[in-house]
Every structure is written in structure tokens, then in C-alpha cells.
Design a protein around this motif. Structure first.
Motif, PDB file in Angstrom:
ATOM      1  N   LYS A   8       0.849  -1.182   0.000  1.00  0.00           N
ATOM      2  CA  LYS A   8       0.000   0.000   0.000  1.00  0.00           C
ATOM      3  C   LYS A   8       0.888   1.237   0.000  1.00  0.00           C
ATOM      4  CE  LYS A   8      -4.209  -1.518   2.398  1.00  0.00           C
ATOM      5  NZ  LYS A   8      -5.062  -1.270   3.589  1.00  0.00           N
ATOM      6  N   GLY A   9       0.306   2.369  -0.255  1.00  0.00           N
ATOM      7  CA  GLY A   9       1.065   3.612  -0.213  1.00  0.00           C
ATOM      8  C   GLY A   9       0.735   4.499  -1.398  1.00  0.00           C
ATOM      9  N   ARG A  10       0.728   5.783  -1.168  1.00  0.00           N
ATOM     10  CA  ARG A  10       0.421   6.736  -2.235  1.00  0.00           C
ATOM     11  C   ARG A  10       1.664   7.027  -3.066  1.00  0.00           C
ATOM     12  NH1 ARG A  10      -3.222  11.217   1.090  1.00  0.00           N
ATOM     13  NH2 ARG A  10      -4.952   9.816   1.616  1.00  0.00           N
ATOM     14  N   GLY A  11       1.427   7.326  -4.335  1.00  0.00           N
ATOM     15  CA  GLY A  11       2.532   7.681  -5.203  1.00  0.00           C
ATOM     16  C   GLY A  11       3.057   9.070  -4.888  1.00  0.00           C
ATOM     17  N   ALA A  12       4.215   9.374  -5.393  1.00  0.00           N
ATOM     18  CA  ALA A  12       4.821  10.694  -5.197  1.00  0.00           C
ATOM     19  C   ALA A  12       5.131  11.272  -6.570  1.00  0.00           C
ATOM     20  CB  ALA A  12       6.095  10.575  -4.359  1.00  0.00           C
ATOM     21  N   SER A  13       4.841  12.573  -6.726  1.00  0.00           N
ATOM     22  CA  SER A  13       5.016  13.194  -8.038  1.00  0.00           C
ATOM     23  C   SER A  13       6.468  13.529  -8.345  1.00  0.00           C
ATOM     24  CB  SER A  13       4.162  14.457  -8.128  1.00  0.00           C
ATOM     25  OG  SER A  13       4.555  15.397  -7.134  1.00  0.00           O
ATOM     26  N   ALA A  14       7.283  13.716  -7.303  1.00  0.00           N
ATOM     27  CA  ALA A  14       8.669  14.126  -7.536  1.00  0.00           C
ATOM     28  C   ALA A  14       9.656  13.225  -6.796  1.00  0.00           C
ATOM     29  CB  ALA A  14       8.868  15.576  -7.104  1.00  0.00           C
ATOM     30  N   ASN A  15       9.240  12.005  -6.521  1.00  0.00           N
ATOM     31  CA  ASN A  15      10.117  11.076  -5.800  1.00  0.00           C
ATOM     32  C   ASN A  15       9.630   9.664  -6.070  1.00  0.00           C
ATOM     33  OD1 ASN A  15      12.038  10.022  -4.089  1.00  0.00           O
ATOM     34  ND2 ASN A  15      11.501  11.294  -2.336  1.00  0.00           N
ATOM     35  N   TRP A  16      10.408   8.679  -5.640  1.00  0.00           N
ATOM     36  CA  TRP A  16      10.000   7.287  -5.765  1.00  0.00           C
ATOM     37  C   TRP A  16       8.949   6.976  -4.701  1.00  0.00           C
ATOM     38  CZ3 TRP A  16      11.894   5.422 -10.092  1.00  0.00           C
ATOM     39  CH2 TRP A  16      13.123   5.901 -10.554  1.00  0.00           C
ATOM     40  N   LYS A  17       7.917   6.249  -5.081  1.00  0.00           N
ATOM     41  CA  LYS A  17       6.896   5.835  -4.122  1.00  0.00           C
ATOM     42  C   LYS A  17       7.537   4.970  -3.042  1.00  0.00           C
ATOM     43  CE  LYS A  17       2.785   2.893  -3.839  1.00  0.00           C
ATOM     44  NZ  LYS A  17       1.792   2.106  -4.605  1.00  0.00           N
ATOM     45  N   ASN A  18       7.251   5.284  -1.793  1.00  0.00           N
ATOM     46  CA  ASN A  18       7.840   4.538  -0.688  1.00  0.00           C
ATOM     47  C   ASN A  18       7.034   3.267  -0.439  1.00  0.00           C
ATOM     48  OD1 ASN A  18       9.353   3.786   1.548  1.00  0.00           O
ATOM     49  ND2 ASN A  18       8.138   5.004   2.961  1.00  0.00           N
TER      50      ASN A  18
END
Length: 339
Positions: free
Chosen positions: A141-151
Motif C-alpha cells: 500500500k502507499g500513495r505515489g509521489a510526483s517528484a520522488n520514488w513511491k515509498n
């Protein structure tokens, strides 16, 4: 319009008022306890920084700690505010210094953290204990990130108080499906051939990719915003404790550590300051009296994610077919796993 919970939604979210009965089962500790007799298998309602100095020394075999990560996050009325790295380091050093005297010389400690706090936790943990490993587990699970790798990963540091400690390797082997079976003289080589498929029990590494985060249709799920899965803690507990050992969680949350300890025949002590979470922990402990299943763990082994459901479904189908053509009474199998 008030939302109606689906019949398949098993999330535990009863309020404190609805759960007064469960809250009454919790205890408070206001003076020094000379032995663990009064606190064993109890949920302690209170501030862990005030409670830990009152607990008996060297009374704990295993610590599983899931402290607040260094993020601003609200936990049902209580907000943990992000701190500077130096302040969070001191926060970590303070609670670890209180845990150290509680752990037996043969004891182990596991500390949960995210990638950023891991840099701090590992360093401070090494001031008190001997670091054995850093486990990294995959969160699906986890939200994506627009300027980084999804954690999608979190860490758990494993440390011991001495060179003498428990580690039960055979208790935490993983069952993996054999895709290309290899035989010697016509017999399986290091794998088992079964009607349900071919499997091999393998030694676990410090990267765990078989964990399912609790979700709404799972009986263990609560409305806690950062709940860990029972399977995650079962791995730790089976490896680093024995039946009847005492497992301590200073940041109990919704009670996963205590529930898993109960299901696996361990004793537990948990400290939690939030009344809401104490209610949910006690509710789950009550449920464990009737159901000792742990999602993704069955037949003495941990199954890869999404494999044991197939095996369970096949076994159930075969059993149902057998029962239709048999006068034998119904047989109840182990609960279906969806992990």
C-alpha cells in the motif's frame, strides 16, 4: 446520509463509549511492580514513558516496538508532531534507555521504522544493544509521489542484549511453490510433492515480500492509521521467543503484538496511552479466544502472498466433493487464507 458498513467489512471501529466493557479490562500502573504477576497478559493504559520505569527489571524475553515515525500524524485525537533529527534521536534514546533494564540478558528487541527514521533508530539502538540485522519488508500500500520514488518499504531493526539469544530458524521457514521441480533418482530433491502442488520450505532472508497490510475484509483490521499485520509480528515472535515467554510492546496501538502473542502461546504486556486503541486491543484479544488463525501462516509455515488461498480453495473443493459421496461427518479445515 449515514454510511452503512458492508457485511463483508470486518473493520473494528467501535467507539470508547461502545467499548467501555473492553476498556474496563485494562489496568493502570501507578507504583513500582516488583514482579510481573500483576501485569502479565494485560493491557496497561498509560504513558509508556511514565509506566516503563515502574515495571520489573529483566522480566521480558522479547520487545516488539512500533514507535511513532518522525512524521506529523494524528492518532484519534493525539497528534505526534515531526521533530528535528536531533530531537527525534533523543526521543528514541529516551525510550530505549527505559526498555534496556526490562529485557532479560538473553532477550531480543525489534524496532519498526520507516526509511528516514531508520537512519536514526539503527544508530541509537546500537548504543544499547548488539545489532543483528536490519529487516526490510514490502508494503503493498502507499500513495505515489510526483517528484520522488513511491515509498513501498519499511525497516525493522533486530538487536539482542547479549550473544546468548533465541532464534528458532525452523519456525519461520517460508513455503514457496516449486515451478521447475528437480528430481534425483525419480524422487523430489529438497521439495515436497503434494496433491495440492509442489512446495519447498526455505530459510527466510531479511527482505520480506509476503506481508499483507490489514484491509477492511480481514478480521484483524481496525481503524488504526498505522496498524501492522499479525503475520509480520508472528514471524518475529516465532523466531525470537518460545512458548510461555513474555513479549512486551511499549507502543501497543491496536494490540497486534498482544494478539499474536496470545495466538502463539506467549505471554504479553502492552502499554498504550490512547483509550480508543485500548478498546480495540481488548476486543481483538477477546476474538483471539475463538479464532487463533493468523493470516498467511498455516501448517507451521509462512506462505507466499496469494498462494495459500489457492491451496485452501483446492483443498476445500476436494473435501466438499468427498463429503457429497461419503457418509462421514463434515470435517472443518483450517480457515481460508487470502494473504
Amino acid at each position: 446520509m449515514e454510511k452503512v458498513k458492508s457485511s463483508r467489512n470486518k473493520t473494528i471501529d467501535l467507539t470508547v463509549e461502545e467499548g467501555r466493557e473492553y476498556l474496563s479490562r485494562c489496568i493502570t500502573v501507578n507504583s513500582a511492580e516488583e514482579s510481573a504477576a500483576n501485569i502479565i497478559n494485560k493491557t496497561i493504559l498509560g504513558d509508556t514513558f511514565e509506566v516503563m520505569p515502574l515495571l520489573p527489571g529483566k522480566s521480558v524475553d522479547l520487545v516488539i516496538a512500533d514507535p511513532p515515525y518522525n512524521l506529523t500524524k494524528t492518532f484519534h485525537g493525539t497528534t505526534f508532531a515531526k521533530r528535528t533529527a536531533a530531537d527525534y534521536e533523543e526521543y528514541t534514546r529516551t525510550w530505549l534507555s527505559l526498555i534496556y533494564p526490562l529485557l532479560k540478558d538473553t532477550g531480543s528487541i525489534y524496532v519498526c521504522c520507516d526509511w528516514e527514521t531508520s537512519l536514526i533508530v539503527g544508530r541509537v539502538l546500537g548504543e544499547f544493544f548488539t545489532i543483528r540485522s536490519r529487516i526490510t519488508w514490502q508494503r503493498e500500500k502507499g500513495r505515489g509521489a510526483s517528484a520522488n520514488w513511491k515509498n513501498g518499504l519499511e525497516d525493522i531493526w533486530f538487536a539482542t542484549k547479549s550473544s546468548h539469544y533465541t532464534f528458532n530458524l525452523d519456525a519461520v521457514k517460508i513455503r514457496k511453490k516449486v515451478i521447475a521441480p528437480y528430481k534425483v533418482d525419480g524422487k523430489p530433491k529438497d521439495w515436497d510433492e503434494t496433491e495440492g502442488g509442489n512446495y519447498r520450505n526455505t530459510c527466510p532472508s531479511n527482505f520480506w515480500d509476503d506481508i499483507t497490510i490489514p484491509f477492511w475484509s480481514m478480521p484483524e483490521n481496525t481503524a488504526h492509521p498505522a496498524q501492522k499485520s499479525e503475520k509480520l509480528f508472528a514471524k518475529i515472535m516465532l523466531a525470537s521467543s518460545n512458548p510461555a515467554d513474555v513479549v512486551f510492546d511499549p507502543f501497543l496501538g491496536s494490540g497486534t503484538t498482544s494478539v499474536v502473542a496470545k495466538k502463539l502461546g506467549r505471554n504479553y504486556i502492552g502499554v498504550e496511552a490512547n483509550e480508543q486503541y485500548c478498546v480495540w486491543a481488548e476486543k481483538r484479544l477477546e476474538m483471539a479466544d475463538l479464532d487463533t488463525n493468523i493470516q498467511g501462516y498455516a501448517d507451521g509455515v509462512f506462505w507466499e502472498r496469494n498462494t495459500h488461498a489457492e491451496q485452501s480453495a483446492k483443498t476445500k473443493k476436494e473435501t466438499d466433493a468427498h463429503e457429497q459421496n461419503s457418509e462421514q461427518p463434515n470435517v472443518t479445515l483450517f480457515g481460508e487464507q487470502t494473504d
